[in-house]
Design an enzyme around this catalytic site. Structure first.
Site, PDB file in Angstrom:
ATOM      1  N   ASN A   1       0.845  -1.180   0.000  1.00  0.00           N
ATOM      2  CA  ASN A   1       0.000   0.000   0.000  1.00  0.00           C
ATOM      3  C   ASN A   1       0.885   1.235   0.000  1.00  0.00           C
ATOM      4  OD1 ASN A   1      -2.949  -0.956   0.404  1.00  0.00           O
ATOM      5  ND2 ASN A   1      -1.762  -2.180   1.860  1.00  0.00           N
ATOM      6  N   GLU A   2       1.170   1.736  -1.192  1.00  0.00           N
ATOM      7  CA  GLU A   2       2.084   2.855  -1.366  1.00  0.00           C
ATOM      8  C   GLU A   2       1.416   4.185  -0.996  1.00  0.00           C
ATOM      9  OE1 GLU A   2       5.073   2.367  -1.739  1.00  0.00           O
ATOM     10  OE2 GLU A   2       5.607   0.914  -3.299  1.00  0.00           O
ATOM     11  N   PRO A   3       2.201   5.265  -0.861  1.00  0.00           N
ATOM     12  CA  PRO A   3       1.622   6.581  -0.575  1.00  0.00           C
ATOM     13  C   PRO A   3       0.455   6.892  -1.516  1.00  0.00           C
ATOM     14  CG  PRO A   3       3.991   6.715  -0.432  1.00  0.00           C
ATOM     15  CD  PRO A   3       3.678   5.330  -0.926  1.00  0.00           C
TER      16      PRO A   3
END
Length: 643
Positions: free
Chosen positions: A174-176
């Site tokens: 879950n990236e920025p």
């Protein structure tokens, strides 16, 4: 403490670690000196949960992570299965993520990782293992993700979720920008995430750009969450996660909303937390000499002042009134700290013969010392301490260089092919042999382990580069030792654990040379990396040899790698370099031609190693100057290890 935490198995083990809830921290966390100790405690909590669920006739649903962080947790679970009868027959697992596209048999796949580190060694039923499928077509991904979520809910939800954290603040992948309510889905990987994985994939271009990941909402639905954080590289993002505001730019901060989460850290990963880095801002301190120096140097940076210009008001305004009360006045404290820092500077790293060494970092005698410089890879010696190396040789010490590993996997195929083809074209007796090696390189498949002949060639390339550098520095060939420690020689990124075979090789060298000084790479940025394993091998060797009489005269100095330097309060010896010595160090680094111009393990820092080294050395000199000391072109720093 948040509701629900009192039921955590980690709380009863808390005395083994360090935790102090402060107004700065929004997530429960506990830190340990070593990640191995912490991993064993996390594994015990998981084992207790599995047994408790089995006793009540219920399945135990685990959310599992990959990467280097959980490796020791899985190793301990495997040990408990083999030695203590821990059964996984009632366990159902759901993995966080998988690269896409990715074949299950690929050694970089998380499917391969989980079977290699856990599933192949325990009695979990195959049908109970769930891992996102990296072989799906684009059209199949959405229905798969919906089904993955439904299956988690159908078995009662996650009882326990194990997490790591990426330097972007990602959990899972879950990236920025990931939303609080996100579920399992396809995601595009951040550049920094891909750069951090580049070493495992033998280059950034080989790292997939997409992945399938559980969502934030899926993770937060777990009844219990434990996040593992090891190494200095994770320290800044962990501080932001634990102390910062909740934000989609740092997805891990969403964990502040979970009422049963614990972050389990090693001391290096916890080093940026306010209670660790600046404890005087938290409450009353035990003002040890080390903490005092740390506080004074911090205050100088905060105020932009030199040590000798700090005032009583500066100390009082920045939470150090109790320190001032102990010292009597800023004047007395400033003089003490200035002298302490000044005494770390020496142009004689091996000690200055015939001089009063009371206030010098090294002993004056013996005037000619026997020295071993341990270098984890075949270039760390000149990258990290090339100026000091030069001084030791120039000042007449018997300097031995010990290259602990061959460094063969860091030689690109194109570089090796060049050497193989040149050798084949020479037309000597080995022409056919080198032609065969060239063909092996040309026909190599992605992620294929190099054949032994190719590994040997790559190792020889690095060995000859090292000899070029040591000869340039004036070290006789007989004082250059290529240890080729067995733990490294797997042909792949994954290494074997250190063993007594590795330690015995180091023991033999130390017992033969009987050194007065040992220099070793003390880089703790990656607790699972080659540098740390090489350091642990040296530490174990010192422990085994410390009863030998010659070890009473041996001092051990630690240096850092190309990325980080010691904190100012940690430095016990600083060796200044003139502009000419900076250039000479650069030339020594240039002998390692295979590591120039787009080296495979560069990470997100695009500077070449020689540039990184020079910048770091200049920054150290600038820090000394900013504190009020003399101005130098560059400085190399060391910390003494007491064994």
């Amino acid at each position: 403490m948040k509701p629900g935490l009192q039921d955590s198995a980690l709380i009863k083990y808390e005395p083994a670690g360090k935790f102090e809830e402060t107004r700065f921290e929004k997530i429960h966390n506990i830190s340990f000196e070593q990640s191995t100790e912490a991993s064993a405690i996390v594994a015990q909590e998981i084992a207790d949960l599995i047994r408790s669920k089995a006793a009540s006739g219920k399945p135990c649903v685990l959310g599992l992570a990959t990467g280097s962080s959980p490796i020791n947790v899985y190793a301990e679970l495997v040990r408990m299965h083999r030695e203590e009868g821990l059964s996984f027959k009632n366990v159902i697992t759901f993995n966080l993520d998988e690269y896409w596209p990715m074949e299950k048999s690929d050694v970089q796949s998380y499917h391969y990782f989980m079977h290699e580190h856990l599933f192949n060694h325990i009695d979990i039923p195959a049908e109970n293992v769930n891992i996102p499928d990296g072989t799906l077509s684009q059209e199949e991904i959405k229905p798969f993700c919906i089904a993955y979520e439904a299956k988690i809910k159908s078995v009662g939800g996650l009882d326990f979720q194990l997490l790591g954290i990426g330097r972007t603040g990602h959990i899972g992948f879950n990236e920025p920008g990931s939303h609080f309510n996100s579920g399992t889905r396809m995601i595009t990987l951040d550049y920094l995430t891909r750069a951090d994985a580049a070493g495992s994939f033998r280059g950034l271009s080989n790292v997939p750009k997409k992945a399938i990941t559980m969502g934030i909402n899926t993770v937060l639905s777990a009844k219990r969450i434990v996040l593992l954080g090891w190494g200095q590289n994770k320290a800044e993002i962990l501080k932001e996660t634990i102390e910062g505001e909740i934000s989609s730019t740092v997805p891990a901060t969403y964990l502040q909303e979970h009422d049963n989460t614990t972050f389990v850290l090693d001391d290096a990963a916890a080093s940026e937390l306010t209670r660790v880095k600046t404890p005087w801002l938290v409450g009353t301190c035990d003002w040890t000499k080390e903490l005092t120096a740390k506080a004074v140097f911090w205050l100088c940076e905060k105020t932009g002042k030199t040590i000798l210009s700090l005032t009583d008001k500066d100390y009082n305004d920045h939470g150090m009134s109790d320190l001032l009360a102990l010292q009597g006045s800023a004047y007395n404290l400033n003089i003490e700290m200035f002298n302490k820092l000044q005494h770390t500077i020496t142009g004689w790293p091996g000690g200055k013969p015939g001089a009063d060494d009371t206030k010098r970092p090294e002993r004056a005698e013996p005037a000619r010392k026997r020295v071993i410089i341990f270098s984890p890879h075949p270039d760390d010696d000149v990258i990290s301490m090339g100026g000091t190396f030069d001084r030791l040789v120039e000042q007449g010490h018997e300097v031995h260089i010990a290259y602990q590993t061959s460094g063969n996997i860091a030689v690109s195929d194109t570089e090796a092919l060049k050497f193989a083809e040149v050798a084949a074209l020479m037309g000597n007796n080995d022409c056919e042999r080198f032609s065969k090696i060239a063909e092996q390189i040309k026909n190599k498949q992605r992620n294929e382990v190099d054949p032994i002949e190719v590994r040997q060639l790559k190792g020889l390339i690095r060995r000859c580069e090292s000899l070029g550098a040591t000869r340039f520095e004036g070290v006789p060939d007989e004082q250059v030792h290529f240890l080729d420690l067995p733990f490294y020689e797997t042909g792949g990124i994954k290494k074997n654990p250190m063993s007594q075979d590795d330690v015995a090789i180091v023991n033999e060298l130390i017992s033969t040379v009987k050194p007065h000084q040992i220099y070793a790479a003390g880089d703790l940025a990656d607790p699972h990396g080659t540098h740390k394993v090489c350091l642990n091998i040296i530490f174990e060797s010192l422990a085994q040899l410390k009863s030998e009489a010659y070890m009473n005269d041996c001092w051990v100095w630690l240096y850092r790698g190309a990325w980080h330097e010691f904190e100012m309060h940690e430095i016990e010896m600083a060796v200044p370099m003139s502009p000419d010595q900076v250039l000479k160090k650069r030339q020594a680094i240039f002998y390692h031609q295979s590591q120039k111009d787009g080296v495979m393990f560069q990470g997100e820092d695009l500077r070449e190693f020689w540039v990184r080294a020079e910048d770091r050395n200049k920054e150290t000199a600038q820090k000394y100057r900013a504190l009020g000391l003399a101005e130098y072109a560059a400085m190399e720093a060391f910390m003494r290890y007491h064994f």
